[in-house]
Design an enzyme around this catalytic site. Structure first.
Site, PDB file in Angstrom:
ATOM      1  N   ASP A 183       0.886  25.461   5.116  1.00  0.00           N
ATOM      2  CA  ASP A 183       0.050  24.503   5.150  1.00  0.00           C
ATOM      3  C   ASP A 183       1.322  23.306   5.243  1.00  0.00           C
ATOM      4  O   ASP A 183       2.072  23.373   4.269  1.00  0.00           O
ATOM      5  CB  ASP A 183      -0.621  24.147   3.730  1.00  0.00           C
ATOM      6  CG  ASP A 183      -1.698  22.944   4.032  1.00  0.00           C
ATOM      7  OD1 ASP A 183      -2.745  23.199   4.534  1.00  0.00           O
ATOM      8  OD2 ASP A 183      -1.002  21.892   3.565  1.00  0.00           O
ATOM      9  N   GLU A 226      -4.013  21.597  10.046  1.00  0.00           N
ATOM     10  CA  GLU A 226      -2.327  21.641   9.751  1.00  0.00           C
ATOM     11  C   GLU A 226      -2.175  22.995   8.785  1.00  0.00           C
ATOM     12  O   GLU A 226      -0.982  23.040   8.468  1.00  0.00           O
ATOM     13  CB  GLU A 226      -1.798  20.460   8.956  1.00  0.00           C
ATOM     14  CG  GLU A 226      -2.288  20.498   7.491  1.00  0.00           C
ATOM     15  CD  GLU A 226      -3.694  19.673   7.124  1.00  0.00           C
ATOM     16  OE1 GLU A 226      -3.982  19.404   6.264  1.00  0.00           O
ATOM     17  OE2 GLU A 226      -4.124  19.400   8.272  1.00  0.00           O
TER      18      GLU A 226
END
Length: 320
Positions: A183, A226
């Site tokens: 992440d 993301e």
């Protein structure tokens, strides 16, 4: 149509045979006329025999010849049909180049069969091309359905389908499987400060870095905005930690160039989980959830780190 054609052909042949066979009869009659041979019984018997033979040939031979000629054409047409069935359109029926007004029905039929063979060839080629185009389109759609449109790596659907296949093939046969979940740290701030176009540039670069540091057989995927994942088949915990640490370091040391005068740095948090023994209660969802828990552990302890979830002890610890 063939019956009528045969009757016309027989009539023509009978006329031709009549002419040809009456010529020698006429010569014999003329030679014997007004000569001593005229009354000779042997000459008369010969004349009667030859006349009877001529009449017999006139009646029988035209039908036989007609059957032979029509049968020859029919055989040629049967051979053409057999070649067409096998997909061979190169050898058509041999015919005169131009059709004539008085052309018989047999030749007309043969011309029609040649035309049909050519049409079948054209339609078969068109159909084959259409099938190839459909298969190509289907392949492209399958690739699109399994590919992330921005980064061109696997998408979420492809990732979980592949995870399920590997999980069944590896875990249930005592082979290890590892999963890395990434992440981007503070990615919302990047979008807010630099814009979504800059965010897309960073996501593209991250996908490239992850792929460069993975091996053949590994699967890199973008599974969220993301969030990335890297599936590592046949990989134990030590190997998985080594790969995660290498990717973590590569991203931290990488300068993301926005334009000629601007570049930024970003970091990632990584969660790792490995299953290296046969555990009946495990499934792909648990493997992903454990790796995800390790990811959130990395984020909660300050981000920019690598954490590992131990499925045996259910303990999470930071490794980088």
């Amino acid at each position: 149509m063939l019956k009528e054609e045969e009757q016309v052909l027989v009539s023509k042949l009978r006329f031709v045979f009549l002419i040809l066979l009456m010529i020698p009869q006429s010569i014999m009659f003329w030679m014997a006329f007004d000569s001593p041979l005229r009354g000779n019984k042997y000459i008369n018997e010969i004349e009667a025999l030859t006349l009877a033979s001529a009449l017999f040939l006139i009646l029988v031979m035209p039908s036989l010849v007609s059957d032979w000629l029509i049968g020859k054409h029919l055989n040629s047409m049967r051979q053409l049909c057999s070649r067409v069935k096998q997909g061979n359109y190169q050898e058509l029926l041999s015919l005169p180049n131009e059709a004539r007004d008085e052309e018989d029905n047999i030749l007309t039929l043969m011309r029609d069969m040649n035309w049909m063979a050519r049409q079948i060839e054209f339609r078969e080629k068109a159909l084959r091309k259409a099938v190839d185009d459909l298969q190509e389109s289907r392949s492209r759609m399958q690739v699109m359905a399994m590919t992330d449109p921005l980064t061109a790596i696997a998408n979420r659907r492809c990732f979980f389908d592949t995870l399920e296949r590997h999980f069944k093939a590896l875990v249930c046969n005592y082979h290890p499987i590892s999963l890395l979940v990434f992440d981007v740290d503070f990615f919302k701030k990047v979008n807010d400060n630099y814009g979504h176009q800059t965010g897309d540039i960073i996501l593209l670069e991250l996908a490239r870095i992850i792929q460069e540091n993975s091996r053949e057989g590994d699967l890199a995927a973008r599974i969220g905005g993301e969030e990335y994942a890297l599936l590592l088949p046949e990989t134990d915990s030590q190997q998985a930690v080594g790969i995660a640490s290498r990717i973590h370091k590569s991203i931290a040391n990488h300068d993301f160039i926005l334009n000629e005068n601007q570049q930024i740095s970003v970091t990632v948090s990584i969660g790792v989980c490995t299953i290296s023994q046969f555990l009946c209660y495990f499934d792909k969802e648990k493997l992903y959830n454990y790796a995800d828990q390790a990811l959130y552990y990395s984020k909660n302890i300050g981000r920019n780190s690598v954490s590992v979830y131990d499925p045996d002890s259910h303990f999470i610890h930071k490794v980088a």
